[in-house]
Design a protein around this motif. Structure first.
Motif, PDB file in Angstrom:
ATOM      1  N   THR A  52      -9.435-111.353  50.911  1.00 19.92           N
ATOM      2  CA  THR A  52      -9.618-112.627  50.211  1.00 19.92           C
ATOM      3  C   THR A  52     -10.540-112.469  49.016  1.00 19.92           C
ATOM      4  N   ARG A  53     -10.210-113.158  47.947  1.00 24.78           N
ATOM      5  CA  ARG A  53     -11.071-113.243  46.773  1.00 24.78           C
ATOM      6  C   ARG A  53     -11.250-114.727  46.464  1.00 24.78           C
ATOM      7  N   ARG A  54     -12.478-115.126  46.217  1.00 27.20           N
ATOM      8  CA  ARG A  54     -12.780-116.515  45.851  1.00 27.20           C
ATOM      9  C   ARG A  54     -13.017-116.546  44.346  1.00 27.20           C
ATOM     10  N   VAL A  64     -15.772-114.119  40.470  1.00 27.45           N
ATOM     11  CA  VAL A  64     -14.905-113.654  41.542  1.00 27.45           C
ATOM     12  C   VAL A  64     -15.783-113.065  42.631  1.00 27.45           C
ATOM     13  N   SER A  65     -15.618-113.578  43.866  1.00 28.35           N
ATOM     14  CA  SER A  65     -16.384-113.086  45.016  1.00 28.35           C
ATOM     15  C   SER A  65     -15.417-112.488  46.027  1.00 28.35           C
ATOM     16  N   ASP A  66     -15.838-111.391  46.653  1.00 25.05           N
ATOM     17  CA  ASP A  66     -15.032-110.770  47.699  1.00 25.05           C
ATOM     18  C   ASP A  66     -15.144-111.544  48.991  1.00 25.05           C
TER      19      ASP A  66
END
Length: 116
Positions: A52-54, A64-66
């Motif tokens: 998932t990437r936020r 972009v957060s992992d």
């Protein structure tokens, strides 16, 4: 929407290859039945939640957060998008193989046509 959580992952990890194949066969049968009835719009399983990437945009900057997101234990594992009545959607949800150990959520699609 098919929900998953860490306890489902434990169940999944304990399934034999035969049980996993059976799960896939039951999903395929449900897809084929819904398509035959003209109710299936789309269905997909989603890959590992760790992928998932936020994505957020703040003050014109993309962030972009992992994943996975630590605060969320439950996550979307897959979905069936069907065109039918609310009552029929509940019947279909009960046929989703994952409903035996996880949750299947039924939620209508938001109709924005009146706002366009």
């Amino acid at each position: 929407m098919i929900q998953s959580n860490p306890s489902f992952a434990e169940i999944w990890d304990q399934m034999t290859d035969e049980e996993l194949r059976g799960l896939g066969v039951r999903h395929r049968a449900l897809n084929e039945d819904l398509a035959r009835r003209g109710e299936l719009v789309a269905s997909e399983g989603l890959d590992d939640v760790a992928l998932t990437r936020r994505v957020t945009v703040r003050h014109g900057r993309t962030i972009v957060s992992d994943g996975p997101m630590a605060e969320a234990k439950e996550h979307l594992a897959g979905f069936y998008l069907v065109e039918c009545s609310a009552e029929r959607a509940l019947e279909i949800a009960a046929q989703v193989p994952d409903a035996a150990w996880s949750e299947v959520l039924v939620r209508p699609v938001l109709d924005l046509s009146q706002h366009l």
